[in-house]
Design an enzyme around this catalytic site. Structure first.
Site, PDB file in Angstrom:
ATOM      1  N   ASN A 179       1.037  -1.191   0.007  1.00 19.11           N
ATOM      2  CA  ASN A 179      -0.015   0.214   0.082  1.00 19.11           C
ATOM      3  C   ASN A 179       0.917   1.271   0.259  1.00 19.11           C
ATOM      4  OD1 ASN A 179      -2.560   1.576   0.471  1.00 19.11           O
ATOM      5  ND2 ASN A 179      -1.890   1.921   2.449  1.00 19.11           N
TER       6      ASN A 179
ATOM      7  N   GLU B 135       5.462   9.643  -3.875  1.00 16.08           N
ATOM      8  CA  GLU B 135       4.388   8.539  -4.080  1.00 16.08           C
ATOM      9  C   GLU B 135       4.955   8.116  -5.390  1.00 16.08           C
ATOM     10  OE1 GLU B 135       0.219   8.938  -3.612  1.00 16.08           O
ATOM     11  OE2 GLU B 135       0.735  10.643  -1.996  1.00 16.08           O
TER      12      GLU B 135
ATOM     13  N   HIS C  62       1.137   4.974   1.330  1.00 15.64           N
ATOM     14  CA  HIS C  62       0.254   6.059   2.195  1.00 15.64           C
ATOM     15  C   HIS C  62       0.892   7.471   2.184  1.00 15.64           C
ATOM     16  CE1 HIS C  62      -2.274   7.155   5.670  1.00 15.64           C
ATOM     17  NE2 HIS C  62      -1.125   7.800   5.918  1.00 15.64           N
TER      18      HIS C  62
HETATM   19  C1  GRF Z   1      -3.000   8.925  -3.155  1.00 13.75           C
HETATM   20  O1  GRF Z   1      -2.613  10.085  -2.563  1.00 13.75           O
HETATM   21  C2  GRF Z   1      -2.264   7.911  -2.188  1.00 13.75           C
HETATM   22  O2  GRF Z   1      -1.419   8.163  -1.206  1.00 13.75           O
HETATM   23  C3  GRF Z   1      -3.553   7.742  -1.481  1.00 13.75           C
HETATM   24  O3  GRF Z   1      -4.613   7.739  -2.224  1.00 13.75           O
HETATM   25  C4  GRF Z   1      -4.307   8.754  -3.297  1.00 13.75           C
HETATM   26  C5  GRF Z   1      -4.501   8.078  -4.616  1.00 13.75           C
HETATM   27  O4  GRF Z   1      -4.362   8.621  -5.688  1.00 13.75           O
HETATM   28  N1  GRF Z   1      -3.512   6.197  -0.984  1.00 13.75           N
HETATM   29  P1  GRF Z   1      -4.209   8.183  -7.143  1.00 13.75           P
HETATM   30  O5  GRF Z   1      -5.688   7.407  -7.087  1.00 13.75           O
HETATM   31  O6  GRF Z   1      -3.397   7.216  -7.152  1.00 13.75           O
HETATM   32  O7  GRF Z   1      -4.164   9.388  -8.040  1.00 13.75           O
END
Ligand code: GRF
Length: 224
Positions: free
Chosen positions: A119, A192, A121
């Site tokens: 996951n 991310e 986060h």
């Molecule tokens: C991201 O901010 C992630 O950290 C969180 O949900 C959001 C998903 O964004 N878990 P996306 O759908 O990948 O654009």
């Protein structure tokens, strides 16, 4: 293939990506595979709980098989859990990637895919995580607390919320005048979309092992 201790057992890593929203993390994985930042990996399927998720458009544009399975379509949670687990098993993934997936996984699935579900986060766990901490809420709380550094975490999924073994983290500076939206954008762009592909590549090449609940980086070929 992957074993529970993270050792890769050869062949391309087949990943199933679970999404609920815009799919920018899914896009980062797609782009990472195309650029070879992610090796030894193929996305075999995308599952969304949200029919309107733009992530489904991204999957369709790449010709990736996608399914929409929503708790709303089932008479109760158990029925959804059964259908969801059946769809996951039918896809036959080595690794399941939760990329902004907002549905609580069936416990049976977590047990069945021990250390094979990851996951992303949007904070530096253990800060700003756990029940109720998702999406913009995470960044609102970080700004409210006045932290100077935040970031993102990739972790294995266990029975808790954001409590599994941490694989990678990346820090991002909070800047004066940040709003939750500007901070979220920076965390996605600078953290991310960097560490999620990197974590997948490491797992695909057997470079992550889990020992006593903590991740260690191993040489190629899995567990030391
Ligand atoms: C991201 O901010 C992630 O950290 C969180 O949900 C959001 C998903 O964004 N878990 P996306 O759908 O990948 O654009």
């Amino acid at each position: 293939m992957l074993k529970e201790d993270g050792a890769a057992t050869g062949g391309r890593l087949k990943i199933l990506v679970c999404v609920s929203g815009g799919g920018t993390n899914l896009q980062a994985i797609i782009d990472g595979i195309k650029s070879n930042a992610i090796t030894n990996t193929e996305i075999i399927s995308v599952i969304s709980n949200n029919k309107k998720a733009y992530a489904l458009v991204r999957a369709a544009e790449e010709g990736i098989p996608a399914l929409c399975i929503s708790p709303k379509d089932y008479e109760d949670r158990e029925a959804f859990n059964r259908a969801f687990l059946k769809a996951v098993q039918a896809a036959g993934p080595d690794l399941i990637v939760l990329a902004g997936f907002l549905v609580v996984l069936p416990e049976e699935m977590i047990a069945g895919y021990r250390n094979r579900i990851i996951n992303i986060h949007p904070s530096l766990i253990p800060s700003f995580c756990g029940k109720g901490f998702y999406g913009l809420k995470v960044h609102e709380k970080a700004l409210e607390r006045g932290v100077k550094v935040t970031g993102a975490t990739v972790h294995f999924v266990d029975e808790g919320t954001d409590t599994g073994p941490i694989i990678l983290q990346k820090a991002v500076a909070v800047e004066a005048g940040d709003t939750p939206e500007t901070l979220q954008k920076r965390v996605m762009e600078q953290a991310e979309w960097v560490i999620l592909p990197k974590a997948i590549d490491m797992i695909a090449n057997g470079r992550i092992a889990v020992e006593e609940g903590r991740c260690i980086e191993t040489d190629k070929g899995g567990c030391s």
